[in-house]
Motif scaffolding. Structure first.
Motif: not given
Length: 287
Positions: A31-40, A42-49
């Motif tokens: 999940l941390e890796a997904a957040a690191a490469w996420e550029t969107d 809204i998607a980044y905020s979802q991963l943070g939640g």
């Protein structure tokens, strides 16, 4: 340090508590890796939640999700005669004390057992070995992901291209219902029933594991890139993080057959394992 043996019933309760309240480290890293490469955004905020929810669940000792699923057990090693009943008692006790949502119902009357038991529950798969210990792994499986299971009996001429197409369609048609980013289990070969079983067993592999089979690993990597380029994203709201990992398992099949199954896990990919030693002591892990 002196270790006092635990009753197996309580070991099962501890195992279910661990699986439902603490995210496996390898899934957390994914999940941390997904957040690191996420550029969107809204998607980044979802991963943070998601990651905030994980921290709160572990801190409070409460389940990560209101759908605590149905517990699916995999038992290997030395067999214990009373294990079936001890697992049942543990599930009943865990439902009351953790607590777990009572999810099991009669398929026709929809009557709820109230304790996550009932005919055929919990599901336990046994694999006896000559090891001097017993290992129990539990995978709580929620309906949002489980309902998206798909099986296809492809024509052998469909080949690898047909397999990729089926897996891609299965994940995209599932949309946000299995709570992506998902872990994707793919079973290929065997028979229809074995193929579906393989796809679910594949979800037990750690997210940071490396597949020793070259052909399976290549397909995993290709599907991972394709799915994360699809734009589905976390919770189906768009983004680059549709899947955390793809795990492929294969077995030989009939020359005139090509079974393919897809089984999804939500972002939590809940699982935990305990090893019960000859002296009755228990060692817990999530990898």
């Amino acid at each position: 340090m002196i270790r006092i043996p635990e009753p197996i019933e309580d070991i099962v309760v501890n195992l279910l508590r661990l699986a439902n309240t603490k995210l496996p480290d390898d899934v957390g890293w994914a999940l941390e890796a997904a957040a690191a490469w996420e550029t969107d955004e809204i998607a980044y905020s979802q991963l943070g939640g998601i990651m905030d929810n994980v921290k709160k669940a572990e801190f409070t000792g409460r389940p990560m999700c209101q759908d605590t699923g149905i517990p699916i057990f995999y038992v290997s090693g030395r067999m214990i005669a009373s294990l079936d009943e001890e697992i049942r008692k543990g599930v009943r006790k865990a439902t009351e004390t953790i607590p777990l949502r009572p999810n099991t119902v009669h398929p026709l009357t929809r009557k709820n057992s109230g304790d996550n038991l009932g005919k055929g529950m919990p599901i336990v798969h046994y694999r006896p070995t000559d090891d001097p210990f017993t290992e129990i792994t539990v995978m709580p499986k929620g309906a949002g992901a489980e309902n998206m299971t798909r099986l296809a009996m492809l024509d052998p001429s469909d080949g690898i291209a047909g397999i990729k197409r089926f897996v891609l369609n299965a994940v995209l048609e599932a949309g946000g219902r299995p709570c992506p980013p998902t872990v994707v289990g793919v079973g290929i070969g065997g028979t229809a029933d074995r193929c579906v079983a393989m796809s679910k067993e594949a979800l037990l592999a750690p997210a940071d594991s490396v597949n020793a089979d070259d052909d399976e690993r290549k397909l995993e990597e290709e599907l991972f890139m394709t799915l994360n380029s699809s734009g589905l994203g976390p919770m189906g709201l768009g983004g680059n993080s549709t899947v955390l990992r793809v795990h492929v398992r294969t077995e030989y099949c009939h020359t005139a057959s090509l079974p393919v199954a897809v089984n999804l896990s939500c972002w939590a990919s809940r699982r935990a394992t305990v090893r019960i030693n000859d002296d009755g002591t228990a060692e817990y892990r999530q990898k």
